[in-house]
Design a protein around this motif. Structure first.
Motif, PDB file in Angstrom:
ATOM      1  N   ARG A  84      -6.338  -1.644   4.087  1.00  0.00           N
ATOM      2  CA  ARG A  84      -5.065  -1.235   3.474  1.00  0.00           C
ATOM      3  C   ARG A  84      -4.280  -2.438   2.960  1.00  0.00           C
ATOM      4  O   ARG A  84      -3.670  -2.377   1.887  1.00  0.00           O
ATOM      5  CB  ARG A  84      -4.228  -0.460   4.491  1.00  0.00           C
ATOM      6  N   ARG A  85      -4.276  -3.529   3.705  1.00  0.00           N
ATOM      7  CA  ARG A  85      -3.440  -4.669   3.346  1.00  0.00           C
ATOM      8  C   ARG A  85      -3.994  -5.464   2.153  1.00  0.00           C
ATOM      9  O   ARG A  85      -3.232  -5.953   1.327  1.00  0.00           O
ATOM     10  CB  ARG A  85      -3.312  -5.617   4.542  1.00  0.00           C
ATOM     11  N   LEU A  86      -5.287  -5.615   2.083  1.00  0.00           N
ATOM     12  CA  LEU A  86      -5.886  -6.385   0.993  1.00  0.00           C
ATOM     13  C   LEU A  86      -5.744  -5.628  -0.322  1.00  0.00           C
ATOM     14  O   LEU A  86      -5.707  -4.403  -0.352  1.00  0.00           O
ATOM     15  CB  LEU A  86      -7.352  -6.664   1.302  1.00  0.00           C
ATOM     16  N   GLY A  87      -5.668  -6.374  -1.418  1.00  0.00           N
ATOM     17  CA  GLY A  87      -5.480  -5.770  -2.726  1.00  0.00           C
ATOM     18  C   GLY A  87      -6.727  -5.837  -3.584  1.00  0.00           C
ATOM     19  O   GLY A  87      -7.593  -6.695  -3.393  1.00  0.00           O
ATOM     20  N   MET A  88      -6.821  -4.917  -4.524  1.00  0.00           N
ATOM     21  CA  MET A  88      -7.931  -4.890  -5.485  1.00  0.00           C
ATOM     22  C   MET A  88      -7.351  -5.032  -6.874  1.00  0.00           C
ATOM     23  O   MET A  88      -6.646  -4.142  -7.373  1.00  0.00           O
ATOM     24  CB  MET A  88      -8.721  -3.580  -5.364  1.00  0.00           C
ATOM     25  N   GLY A  89      -7.598  -6.179  -7.502  1.00  0.00           N
ATOM     26  CA  GLY A  89      -7.065  -6.435  -8.829  1.00  0.00           C
ATOM     27  C   GLY A  89      -7.858  -5.732  -9.917  1.00  0.00           C
ATOM     28  O   GLY A  89      -8.947  -5.197  -9.688  1.00  0.00           O
ATOM     29  N   CYS A  90      -7.286  -5.730 -11.100  1.00  0.00           N
ATOM     30  CA  CYS A  90      -7.945  -5.112 -12.258  1.00  0.00           C
ATOM     31  C   CYS A  90      -7.949  -6.095 -13.420  1.00  0.00           C
ATOM     32  O   CYS A  90      -6.897  -6.552 -13.856  1.00  0.00           O
ATOM     33  CB  CYS A  90      -7.224  -3.833 -12.672  1.00  0.00           C
ATOM     34  N   MET A  91      -9.126  -6.446 -13.886  1.00  0.00           N
ATOM     35  CA  MET A  91      -9.276  -7.252 -15.097  1.00  0.00           C
ATOM     36  C   MET A  91     -10.221  -6.523 -16.040  1.00  0.00           C
ATOM     37  O   MET A  91     -11.403  -6.338 -15.732  1.00  0.00           O
ATOM     38  CB  MET A  91      -9.829  -8.638 -14.795  1.00  0.00           C
ATOM     39  N   LEU A 125      -4.797 -11.033  -2.650  1.00  0.00           N
ATOM     40  CA  LEU A 125      -3.962 -10.954  -1.454  1.00  0.00           C
ATOM     41  C   LEU A 125      -2.533 -10.635  -1.838  1.00  0.00           C
ATOM     42  O   LEU A 125      -1.820 -11.479  -2.379  1.00  0.00           O
ATOM     43  CB  LEU A 125      -4.023 -12.267  -0.682  1.00  0.00           C
ATOM     44  N   PRO A 126      -2.075  -9.422  -1.568  1.00  0.00           N
ATOM     45  CA  PRO A 126      -0.697  -9.037  -1.882  1.00  0.00           C
ATOM     46  C   PRO A 126       0.267  -9.469  -0.781  1.00  0.00           C
ATOM     47  O   PRO A 126      -0.164  -9.887   0.300  1.00  0.00           O
ATOM     48  CB  PRO A 126      -0.781  -7.514  -1.973  1.00  0.00           C
ATOM     49  N   PRO A 127       1.577  -9.395  -1.025  1.00  0.00           N
ATOM     50  CA  PRO A 127       2.536  -9.648   0.044  1.00  0.00           C
ATOM     51  C   PRO A 127       2.256  -8.740   1.239  1.00  0.00           C
ATOM     52  O   PRO A 127       1.969  -7.561   1.073  1.00  0.00           O
ATOM     53  CB  PRO A 127       3.885  -9.321  -0.608  1.00  0.00           C
ATOM     54  N   GLY A 128       2.337  -9.294   2.423  1.00  0.00           N
ATOM     55  CA  GLY A 128       2.054  -8.529   3.625  1.00  0.00           C
ATOM     56  C   GLY A 128       0.652  -8.728   4.151  1.00  0.00           C
ATOM     57  O   GLY A 128       0.382  -8.442   5.324  1.00  0.00           O
ATOM     58  N   ALA A 129      -0.266  -9.196   3.310  1.00  0.00           N
ATOM     59  CA  ALA A 129      -1.608  -9.513   3.797  1.00  0.00           C
ATOM     60  C   ALA A 129      -1.542 -10.753   4.678  1.00  0.00           C
ATOM     61  O   ALA A 129      -0.661 -11.595   4.522  1.00  0.00           O
ATOM     62  CB  ALA A 129      -2.551  -9.748   2.624  1.00  0.00           C
ATOM     63  N   THR A 130      -2.462 -10.839   5.621  1.00  0.00           N
ATOM     64  CA  THR A 130      -2.504 -11.996   6.500  1.00  0.00           C
ATOM     65  C   THR A 130      -3.814 -12.747   6.305  1.00  0.00           C
ATOM     66  O   THR A 130      -4.776 -12.220   5.725  1.00  0.00           O
ATOM     67  CB  THR A 130      -2.379 -11.580   7.973  1.00  0.00           C
ATOM     68  N   GLN A 131      -3.849 -13.962   6.846  1.00  0.00           N
ATOM     69  CA  GLN A 131      -5.060 -14.759   6.725  1.00  0.00           C
ATOM     70  C   GLN A 131      -6.203 -14.181   7.556  1.00  0.00           C
ATOM     71  O   GLN A 131      -7.356 -14.553   7.361  1.00  0.00           O
ATOM     72  CB  GLN A 131      -4.768 -16.193   7.155  1.00  0.00           C
TER      73      GLN A 131
END
Length: 457
Positions: A294-301, A405-411
């Motif tokens: 949920r925390r990790l993001g999926m970008g679009c190019m 990695l969006p805001p709220g994601a952690t390492q």
């Protein structure tokens, strides 16, 4: 030709913001005991290919590769619709040639590539006028300061990258704000495949880089990996509906029936994992893995590639950038003629603009693209003879281009995503590699990592 010079990799090396480590090449030191009798790998992209190749190299020959598409490669997708003009609708570059495992594979496959000159570009203002040397110099200085702010940790890590940069330069003039917005798009969003308001100021640009120039695969990225698919137990058009695991082993169900195995390597893109209905898992994912997904993001190019009867632009210039006002559309054009000699122009659409593009028809996209090009190169330029458009966000087998990695994601989220379940289910793919996520080499190294994890027992 522009004198603008701002190489991300060289600047970061100069700042000491990264450190190289010896990569996992595979085919090496993994201890082969105890050995599973059968391994199923879901997906036939780069990470899956790396895992299968590594397992077979170490003597595990009963490896089944299941792929939902009717082709291999995953987000490596070379279109050969135009005769003699292959174009990549997915990945195009080897990022950092030195010690990069994909460089080695490209050389072994004799896949032709061209060195990218990141400084060989032309810059245009909003109305299509080429920027003066003074304007370029101001832009370059500001760009260097932006990079330093990002990579030296001077931004507020709790904010999005966009908000953090606004706070970093609160008294910017209107002209400076326009330049800052353009640089954010040019230097960050076009790389991350996501809008700056959806990127973490504290985690953007984490990880490592391989040194050296970027390499462009001039005749198609698929040539790098094609030899490695030969002889594999590859089953296309096999959509995995359900997986079940317990102490006895693995059960994988597709529309063709059920398969049993000792181990499973799952290489589904993060975008697919985010679609809860796409795959039934029994028992369900552990809570920590669900949170990471949920925390990790999926970008679009997405890519728009136009073919012309002849070049009307400077043939030796590799890229053209225009300071289009927000929201950014048609801010960039890559001159593919510089790499393969064919009169092709490519534009990248990222983030929300990339997603909105997918709702347009090809003729509508072409009309809009030509209106922009005519601002830069004149009203009399010819109409294109062909267009190809990628639509990754709506692709049911990827739902996006690559992770971010969006805001709220952690390492810890990437490591949690990569964590195996009960020594039965293993996870690979670019989104699972902490040092090299969002890259082809990250995908490859993650597949090697999981194969070696299985081999070590």
């Amino acid at each position: 030709m522009s004198s603008f010079s701002l190489s991300r990799r060289e600047l970061l090396l100069g700042l000491g913001a990264i450190g190289l480590q010896a990569p996992l090449w595979g085919f090496g030191k993994a201890k082969p005991a105890p050995r599973p009798e059968r391994v199923i790998v879901v997906g036939a992209g780069v990470s899956a290919l790396a895992a299968v190749t590594t397992l077979k190299k170490h003597g595990i020959h009963e490896v089944i590769l299941l792929e939902a598409r009717d082709r291999v490669g995953g987000r490596i997708w070379t279109s050969r619709r135009w005769q003699q003009q292959p174009v990549d609708l997915g990945a195009s570059w080897i990022h950092g040639r030195r010690r990069n495992p994909i460089t080695r594979l490209a050389k072994e496959a004799e896949a032709p590539f061209q060195v990218t000159d990141e400084d060989n570009m032309m810059l245009f203002g909003p109305q299509g006028n080429e920027l003066s040397a003074l304007e370029e110099k101001e832009l370059e200085k500001l760009g260097a300061r932006v990079y330093q702010a990002i990579y030296q940790g001077t931004l507020d890590p709790k904010l999005s990258l966009e908000k953090a940069l606004e706070a970093w330069k609160p008294k910017a003039t209107a002209a400076e704000q326009k330049r800052l917005r353009f640089l954010l798009h040019m230097l960050v969003e076009l790389e991350a495949a996501e809008d700056a308001d959806k990127l973490s100021a504290g985690l953007y640009g984490f990880g490592k880089d391989f040194g050296g120039s970027d390499l462009f695969l001039s005749q198609g990225y698929d040539q790098v990996f094609a030899p490695l698919y030969q002889g594999l137990d590859l089953r296309l058009n096999q959509t995995v509906k359900r997986i079940h695991w317990n102490a006895g082993g693995i059960s994988v169900e597709t529309q063709e029936g059920e398969l049993q195995a000792d181990k499973l390597i799952l290489t589904l893109p993060l975008g697919v994992l985010k679609q809860a209905e796409a795959l039934q898992v029994d028992p369900g994912w552990p809570e920590a893995k669900q949170k990471a997904i949920r925390r990790l993001g999926m970008g679009c190019m997405n890519k728009v590639i136009l073919r012309f009867p002849e070049a009307f632009w400077p043939k030796e210039v590799e890229a053209f950038f225009r300071m289009t006002p927000p929201p950014e559309r048609w801010s960039n054009w890559l001159n593919l003629m510089a790499y393969n000699g064919e009169p092709l122009l490519l534009s990248f659409m990222v983030g929300e603009q990339g997603r909105r593009l997918e709702k347009q028809s090809d003729p509508a996209i072409q009309e809009e693209a030509m209106a922009s090009l005519r601002k830069q190169f004149g009203r009399d330029i010819p109409e294109p003879t062909g267009i190809q458009v990628s639509r990754w966000a709506s692709d049911p087998f990827s739902y996006g281009s690559y992770s971010c990695l969006p805001p709220g994601a952690t390492q810890k989220d990437i490591r949690r995503l990569a964590q195996p379940i009960e020594d039965r289910v293993f996870f690979a793919g670019e989104a699972t590699h902490w040092d090299y996520n969002s890259t082809v080499h990250g995908a490859w190294l993650s597949g090697v990592r999981e194969a070696e994890r299985i081999l070590k027992g």
